[in-house]
Each structure stands twice: as C-alpha cells, then as structure tokens.
Write an enzyme that holds these catalytic residues in place. Structure first.
Site, PDB file in Angstrom:
ATOM      1  N   GLY A  37       9.910  57.052-102.039  1.00 20.23           N
ATOM      2  CA  GLY A  37       9.494  55.891-102.836  1.00 20.23           C
ATOM      3  C   GLY A  37       9.797  56.082-104.318  1.00 20.23           C
ATOM      4  O   GLY A  37      10.198  57.165-104.755  1.00 20.23           O
ATOM      5  N   ALA A  74       3.927  53.798 -94.959  1.00 11.52           N
ATOM      6  CA  ALA A  74       4.456  55.157 -95.151  1.00 11.52           C
ATOM      7  C   ALA A  74       5.030  55.690 -93.839  1.00 11.52           C
ATOM      8  O   ALA A  74       4.310  55.833 -92.851  1.00 11.52           O
ATOM      9  CB  ALA A  74       3.335  56.078 -95.640  1.00 11.52           C
ATOM     10  N   ASN A  92       5.920  62.741 -89.248  1.00 12.33           N
ATOM     11  CA  ASN A  92       5.568  61.755 -90.281  1.00 12.33           C
ATOM     12  C   ASN A  92       4.967  60.483 -89.698  1.00 12.33           C
ATOM     13  O   ASN A  92       3.997  59.945 -90.235  1.00 12.33           O
ATOM     14  CB  ASN A  92       6.804  61.382 -91.115  1.00 12.33           C
ATOM     15  CG  ASN A  92       7.185  62.504 -92.059  1.00 12.33           C
ATOM     16  OD1 ASN A  92       6.422  63.438 -92.267  1.00 12.33           O
ATOM     17  ND2 ASN A  92       8.374  62.427 -92.619  1.00 12.33           N
ATOM     18  N   TYR A 141      13.167  57.072 -83.681  1.00 18.76           N
ATOM     19  CA  TYR A 141      12.468  56.222 -84.658  1.00 18.76           C
ATOM     20  C   TYR A 141      11.654  55.145 -83.921  1.00 18.76           C
ATOM     21  O   TYR A 141      10.448  54.972 -84.170  1.00 18.76           O
ATOM     22  CB  TYR A 141      13.491  55.582 -85.603  1.00 18.76           C
ATOM     23  CG  TYR A 141      12.922  54.477 -86.451  1.00 18.76           C
ATOM     24  CD1 TYR A 141      11.933  54.736 -87.393  1.00 18.76           C
ATOM     25  CD2 TYR A 141      13.369  53.157 -86.297  1.00 18.76           C
ATOM     26  CE1 TYR A 141      11.397  53.704 -88.163  1.00 18.76           C
ATOM     27  CE2 TYR A 141      12.847  52.130 -87.066  1.00 18.76           C
ATOM     28  CZ  TYR A 141      11.863  52.411 -87.994  1.00 18.76           C
ATOM     29  OH  TYR A 141      11.332  51.397 -88.743  1.00 18.76           O
ATOM     30  N   PHE A 169      12.514  42.626 -87.861  1.00 16.65           N
ATOM     31  CA  PHE A 169      13.933  42.776 -87.539  1.00 16.65           C
ATOM     32  C   PHE A 169      14.572  43.385 -88.804  1.00 16.65           C
ATOM     33  O   PHE A 169      13.951  44.244 -89.398  1.00 16.65           O
ATOM     34  CB  PHE A 169      14.481  41.443 -86.999  1.00 16.65           C
ATOM     35  CG  PHE A 169      14.013  41.285 -85.553  1.00 16.65           C
ATOM     36  CD1 PHE A 169      12.671  41.071 -85.251  1.00 16.65           C
ATOM     37  CD2 PHE A 169      14.892  41.481 -84.507  1.00 16.65           C
ATOM     38  CE1 PHE A 169      12.210  41.047 -83.931  1.00 16.65           C
ATOM     39  CE2 PHE A 169      14.441  41.443 -83.179  1.00 16.65           C
ATOM     40  CZ  PHE A 169      13.110  41.226 -82.899  1.00 16.65           C
ATOM     41  N   PHE A 208      30.586  50.647 -87.819  1.00 14.20           N
ATOM     42  CA  PHE A 208      30.230  51.548 -86.707  1.00 14.20           C
ATOM     43  C   PHE A 208      30.460  50.867 -85.358  1.00 14.20           C
ATOM     44  O   PHE A 208      29.512  50.376 -84.735  1.00 14.20           O
ATOM     45  CB  PHE A 208      28.781  52.001 -86.825  1.00 14.20           C
ATOM     46  CG  PHE A 208      28.495  52.844 -88.048  1.00 14.20           C
ATOM     47  CD1 PHE A 208      29.439  53.738 -88.540  1.00 14.20           C
ATOM     48  CD2 PHE A 208      27.273  52.746 -88.707  1.00 14.20           C
ATOM     49  CE1 PHE A 208      29.176  54.518 -89.666  1.00 14.20           C
ATOM     50  CE2 PHE A 208      26.994  53.527 -89.822  1.00 14.20           C
ATOM     51  CZ  PHE A 208      27.954  54.409 -90.305  1.00 14.20           C
ATOM     52  N   ASP A 285      22.239  52.622 -81.578  1.00  9.63           N
ATOM     53  CA  ASP A 285      22.373  51.211 -81.984  1.00  9.63           C
ATOM     54  C   ASP A 285      22.490  50.270 -80.781  1.00  9.63           C
ATOM     55  O   ASP A 285      23.505  50.293 -80.086  1.00  9.63           O
ATOM     56  CB  ASP A 285      23.654  51.034 -82.817  1.00  9.63           C
ATOM     57  CG  ASP A 285      23.417  51.150 -84.307  1.00  9.63           C
ATOM     58  OD1 ASP A 285      22.253  51.090 -84.732  1.00  9.63           O
ATOM     59  OD2 ASP A 285      24.413  51.287 -85.040  1.00  9.63           O
TER      60      ASP A 285
HETATM   61  N1  UDP Z   1      26.369  49.502 -89.937  1.00  9.85           N
HETATM   62  C1  UDP Z   1      27.745  49.728 -90.089  1.00  9.85           C
HETATM   63  N2  UDP Z   1      28.148  50.512 -91.134  1.00  9.85           N
HETATM   64  C2  UDP Z   1      27.278  51.073 -92.032  1.00  9.85           C
HETATM   65  C3  UDP Z   1      25.892  50.823 -91.870  1.00  9.85           C
HETATM   66  C4  UDP Z   1      25.468  50.043 -90.810  1.00  9.85           C
HETATM   67  O1  UDP Z   1      28.566  49.255 -89.304  1.00  9.85           O
HETATM   68  O2  UDP Z   1      27.737  51.789 -92.937  1.00  9.85           O
HETATM   69  C5  UDP Z   1      25.903  48.671 -88.811  1.00  9.85           C
HETATM   70  C6  UDP Z   1      24.920  49.400 -87.894  1.00  9.85           C
HETATM   71  O3  UDP Z   1      25.613  50.110 -86.897  1.00  9.85           O
HETATM   72  C7  UDP Z   1      24.103  48.229 -87.341  1.00  9.85           C
HETATM   73  C8  UDP Z   1      24.114  47.198 -88.467  1.00  9.85           C
HETATM   74  O4  UDP Z   1      25.185  47.584 -89.338  1.00  9.85           O
HETATM   75  O5  UDP Z   1      24.754  47.674 -86.221  1.00  9.85           O
HETATM   76  C9  UDP Z   1      22.830  47.189 -89.262  1.00  9.85           C
HETATM   77  O6  UDP Z   1      22.521  48.533 -89.600  1.00  9.85           O
HETATM   78  P1  UDP Z   1      21.406  48.935 -90.644  1.00  9.85           P
HETATM   79  O7  UDP Z   1      21.479  50.425 -90.806  1.00  9.85           O
HETATM   80  O8  UDP Z   1      21.553  48.091 -91.873  1.00  9.85           O
HETATM   81  O9  UDP Z   1      20.043  48.493 -89.971  1.00  9.85           O
HETATM   82  P2  UDP Z   1      19.395  48.901 -88.541  1.00  9.85           P
HETATM   83  O10 UDP Z   1      19.900  47.872 -87.570  1.00  9.85           O
HETATM   84  O11 UDP Z   1      19.813  50.293 -88.212  1.00  9.85           O
HETATM   85  O12 UDP Z   1      17.941  48.775 -88.793  1.00  9.85           O
END
Ligand code: UDP
Length: 328
Positions: A37, A74, A92, A141, A169, A208, A285
């Site tokens: 933070g 937190a 945590n 997570y 979301f 990704f 993911d």
């Molecule tokens: N993502 C991506 N490249 C990056 C970061 C995220 O392609 O550098 C994709 C990730 O795989 C997911 C979407 O973007 O499908 C949202 O990811 P983020 O980490 O923002 O949020 P999450 O869905 O993990 O809470």
C-alpha cells in the site's frame, strides 16, 4: 459517530473507499502494513501501520477505537504469484484473515464487508456467472479467498459474525478527482500495463495466449470501475446495518472485453499505439469471466456509473499520464 476499520486501506481498492465512507458520515481508521500500500493514498485519514497477522496489534486497535464495521481488503492479490508462492497466499489471506475474524469477535465487532473475487468461481460452466455458481477455483489466490468466505460463513453460524462478500470482477480505473489510482509494484494488470506501453514507459506488452475459445482467441474479462466498486461497499454497509442477512454479491458490468479489445481501447483513448508481442498462456487464467450483478442492483440498489470500458480506461489514462511513477 460510527467508525469503520479499513484493513488494506492504503491499497488500490481500499483507498478508493475512504472518501465515500467519510462522505456518508463514517469516521475511518485505516490499518495497513504498507507492504504494497501507499501512505499517500491515505492522506487525510487515520493510518495505523501494522499487520493483521499480529493479534496484539489488532486488539489494541479494537480497544482504542469503537469500531462498528470492518471493511477487509488487506490481502495478497496476484494470481500468477499465488501459483508460484501459494504459502504466502495461505498465510496472508487465510491465516491472517482468521486472525482478523477472531479478533473482531473477541472485541464484539460483527459487521464485515469482505473483498472477495470472481476467482473463487474458477472456470465458469455458465456465463454470466451468478452468485449461485459453484466455487471451484483454478488458482491458489481464488482458493484463499474462497476459504476466507467459508471461515466467515461458519463463524456467522457459530458466533453471529455478519459478513457480506463482494466478489469483484476486474477492478480498473482511477478516482474522478485524479488524486488516487492504481500503483502496483510489480504491475501485472492489463490496463495499467497497456497504458504504460502507450505512454512509452514500457517497451511492449505481452498478450498471454491467443488460443483461448473466445472470439479473437484472447481472454475475456468483465472490467468494473473502482469508484463503482467503492459505491457498492457503501450500499453493502447500509444493507448490513439495516439488518440484511450475510450473503454474497457479484460486482461487474456484465459485459466482456478481450485482451485485444482492451488494447484497442487504450490506443483509442490515448491516441497512441500499444506495441504488443504474443506470449504463452499465463497459468491459472480462465478463458472468460463475465459476471451477473443483478443481485447487487436489485438488493443494494447499486448502479454503476462507468458501465463501458472506454469510460473506465479514460480515468485510468488520466491517472497514469499525470502520475507516470504512481505515488512515488
Ligand atoms: N494479460 C495479458 N498481458 C499482461 C497482463 C494481463 O495478456 O501483461 C491478460 C491476462 O492473461 C488476463 C487479462 O489480461 O486474461 C486480465 O489480466 P489482469 O492481470 O489484468 O487481471 P486478472 O484477470 O488476472 O484479475
């Protein structure tokens, strides 16, 4: 005056709830260990620096303030890191979370708003996802957040805890006044990374995976503005204090955008190109996450003010353009 304890109040989502709480007549006490933070995000509010894993520290907070409700933010919150280092997440989010719950009950505090997540649902079998969807997370997570919900639900039955779980979301954007916004180190989230790339602060953005079963092969997410999330917390507090039963609410816009659509939106808002390269899928993911927030709309009277991606990205862009180094 009623007093709210905000754990993780110096973090991205917690800090956006501070002003709305004050505006609705709450005195606010922030607890944060400042591991992720930012002190500057709490400017003008009472900050108690310490760890929710420390029972003595928490008992001291509860005995020196008359706390009416706790908003618990937190936590460790990176999906990727949770896969690499699950023990940190269980410590945590679960162990320290239980410490907070038992300390609350020891001190006679029952009302709790918990920062939960759509990651508790795992790979959805139905879109949009409602609160009735099974909770079978696909990453540590999500598991830790689900276990916290389970612990709080059991303590509701045994000890009268009154939890409301807000399952977010994808939180995005920054406050309208431009004073607070998103600043993670390292940053892993798509919108801030795409904006940093547009601003020339990063060389390129890695997508990704483009072989998912979605329209353009990239992952689809439901983005929700941080101020709309904050407003939902105010409505949930009102609900609890009006005698509402412990329950869960999804918070999303009910609309999905692919990674490629997010990048196009950042290009449109910034007027600059975002250089991308293709990368492998990121572990943990799910292909598509879109939520139904009908329950929050009906029961809480919640109405998002930023229902579309472009308006969300505009506020994020303004924050990152004005604060290229975040809070530092
Ligand atoms: N993502 C991506 N490249 C990056 C970061 C995220 O392609 O550098 C994709 C990730 O795989 C997911 C979407 O973007 O499908 C949202 O990811 P983020 O980490 O923002 O949020 P999450 O869905 O993990 O809470």
């Amino acid at each position: 005056m009623k007093t709210a304890l905000v754990t993780g109040g110096a973090g991205y989502i917690g800090s956006h709830c501070l002003k709305p709480l004050k505006a609705e007549g709450w005195d606010v006490v922030v607890v944060d260990n400042l591991s992720t933070g930012h002190k500057k995000a709490v400017t003008g509010f009472k900050l108690e620096t310490g760890d929710i894993g420390d029972p003595d520290f928490l008992d001291k907070i509860f005995s020196s303030h008359t706390i009416d409700a706790v908003l618990h933010f937190a936590a460790s919150a990176y999906v990727g890191e949770s896969v690499q280092n699950p023990a940190k997440y269980y410590r945590n989010n679960v162990v320290n979370g239980l410490n907070l719950l038992t300390s609350m009950l020891r001190n006679g505090v029952k009302d709790l708003i918990f920062s939960s997540t759509c990651a508790t649902y795992g790979n959805p079998t139905e879109i949009p996802i409602t609160e009735k969807h099974s909770q079978t997370p696909v990453n540590p997570y999500g598991y830790t957040k689900m276990v916290f919900e389970r612990m709080a639900t059991d303590l509701a039955r045994s000890s009268g805890l009154r939890p409301v779980f807000l399952r977010y979301f994808n939180a995005a954007g920054a406050s309208d006044d431009g004073l607070i916004g998103e600043d993670h180190d390292p940053e892993t989230h798509l919108i801030p990374l795409a904006i940093a790339t547009a601003l020339g602060l990063r060389g390129e953005l890695t997508i990704f995976g483009d072989d998912y079963p979605t329209n353009d092969g990239t992952c689809v997410r439901d983005y929700i503005h941080i101020s709309d999330l904050a407003d939902a917390h105010m409505r949930a507090l009102e609900y609890l204090r009006g005698g509402g039963e412990p329950t869960a609410f999804n918070l999303g816009n009910g609309e999905g955008y692919s990674v490629r659509q997010v990048i196009e939106t950042v290009e449109k808002v910034s007027g600059k190109p975002v250089k991308v390269k293709m990368g492998a899928r990121r572990e943990g993911d799910p292909p598509t996450l879109i939520g139904s927030a009908e329950k929050a709309r009906k029961v809480l009277g919640w109405q998002p003010k930023f229902p579309d991606l472009e308006s969300i990205v505009k506020t994020a862009y303004k924050w990152h353009e004005t604060n290229p180094n975040g809070y530092s």
